[in-house]
Design a protein around this motif. Structure first.
Motif, short mmCIF file in Angstrom:
data_model
loop_
_atom_site.label_atom_id
_atom_site.label_comp_id
_atom_site.label_asym_id
_atom_site.label_seq_id
_atom_site.Cartn_x
_atom_site.Cartn_y
_atom_site.Cartn_z
N LEU A 67 0.82 -1.21 0.00
CA LEU A 67 0.00 0.00 0.00
C LEU A 67 0.86 1.26 0.00
CD1 LEU A 67 -2.83 -1.18 2.38
CD2 LEU A 67 -3.07 -0.57 -0.03
N VAL A 68 1.95 1.26 0.74
CA VAL A 68 2.85 2.42 0.76
C VAL A 68 3.47 2.61 -0.63
CG1 VAL A 68 5.02 3.34 1.70
CG2 VAL A 68 3.31 2.33 3.23
N ALA A 69 3.86 1.54 -1.27
CA ALA A 69 4.45 1.64 -2.61
C ALA A 69 3.43 2.18 -3.61
CB ALA A 69 4.97 0.28 -3.06
N GLU A 70 2.16 1.78 -3.46
CA GLU A 70 1.10 2.20 -4.38
C GLU A 70 0.67 3.65 -4.16
OE1 GLU A 70 -3.56 1.07 -4.94
OE2 GLU A 70 -2.17 -0.58 -4.62
N ARG A 71 0.55 4.05 -2.87
CA ARG A 71 0.03 5.39 -2.55
C ARG A 71 0.78 6.00 -1.37
NH1 ARG A 71 -5.90 4.19 -1.69
NH2 ARG A 71 -5.95 6.28 -0.84
N PRO A 72 2.04 6.40 -1.58
CA PRO A 72 2.84 6.93 -0.47
C PRO A 72 2.34 8.26 0.07
CG PRO A 72 4.00 7.19 -2.55
CD PRO A 72 2.77 6.36 -2.84
N ASP A 73 1.45 8.93 -0.65
CA ASP A 73 0.87 10.17 -0.14
C ASP A 73 -0.13 9.90 0.98
OD1 ASP A 73 -0.78 8.93 -2.12
OD2 ASP A 73 -2.02 10.74 -2.18
N ARG A 74 -0.77 8.75 0.99
CA ARG A 74 -1.82 8.40 1.96
C ARG A 74 -1.31 7.42 3.01
NH1 ARG A 74 -6.22 10.85 3.53
NH2 ARG A 74 -6.70 11.30 1.38
N PHE A 75 -0.52 6.44 2.60
CA PHE A 75 -0.06 5.38 3.49
C PHE A 75 1.40 5.58 3.87
CE2 PHE A 75 -3.45 3.44 0.94
CZ PHE A 75 -4.25 2.90 1.93
N PHE A 76 1.78 5.09 5.05
CA PHE A 76 3.18 5.14 5.49
C PHE A 76 3.44 4.01 6.48
CE2 PHE A 76 0.69 7.68 8.39
CZ PHE A 76 1.21 7.43 9.65
N ILE A 77 4.71 3.74 6.67
CA ILE A 77 5.11 2.76 7.68
C ILE A 77 5.31 3.53 8.98
CG2 ILE A 77 6.86 1.07 8.36
CD1 ILE A 77 5.25 0.25 5.85
N PRO A 78 4.53 3.23 10.01
CA PRO A 78 4.62 4.00 11.26
C PRO A 78 5.84 3.62 12.09
CG PRO A 78 2.96 2.29 11.46
CD PRO A 78 3.46 2.24 10.04
N PRO A 79 6.31 4.57 12.90
CA PRO A 79 7.42 4.25 13.81
C PRO A 79 6.96 3.24 14.87
CG PRO A 79 6.53 6.42 14.29
CD PRO A 79 5.83 5.93 13.06
#
Length: 122
Positions: A67-79
């Motif tokens: 999901l991060v690769a597809e839509r990095p504006d919306r999704f992220f890997i949280p700390p």
């Protein structure tokens, strides 16, 4: 008729608490939702160590990265929890897709809930 709210965390709360035996309590100073007494499946992230209004949720293996690769504006890997496969979703961007949020919340719940609760959630 369901009352609508413009507060994203309140909308998130309603989605989480609609699931069987979901409970809410604070975790690291943020509202978090659990499957009964444990484990946590969603945590609000109201500028939690960064400038984003978001939530973090449990995700199946590989889902967060895809999901991060597809839509990095919306999704992220949280700390803190990203290394365990958790996913971050920004709520501070225009046009939050609440159907998508509901699906992520439901998937997170089913990912960590015991079988008896997964079966009850549909």
């Amino acid at each position: 008729m369901t009352e609508q709210t413009s507060d994203p965390v309140e909308r998130l709360r309603r989605l989480c608490l609609a699931l069987p035996e979901a409970t809410e309590r604070l975790s690291h100073g943020e509202p978090a939702w659990f499957t009964g007494r444990a484990p946590m499946f969603v945590m609000a992230a109201r500028h939690h160590h960064d400038d984003r209004l978001a939530f973090w949720c449990a995700a199946p293996p590989g889902a967060a990265e895809a999901l991060v690769a597809e839509r990095p504006d919306r999704f992220f890997i949280p700390p803190y929890v990203g290394h365990r496969g958790w996913l971050g979703y920004r709520l501070d961007l225009p046009e939050v897709d609440w159907d998508e949020v509901a699906e992520l919340v439901s998937d997170a719940y089913r990912h960590v809930a015991p079988a008896r609760l997964r079966d009850a959630s549909g």
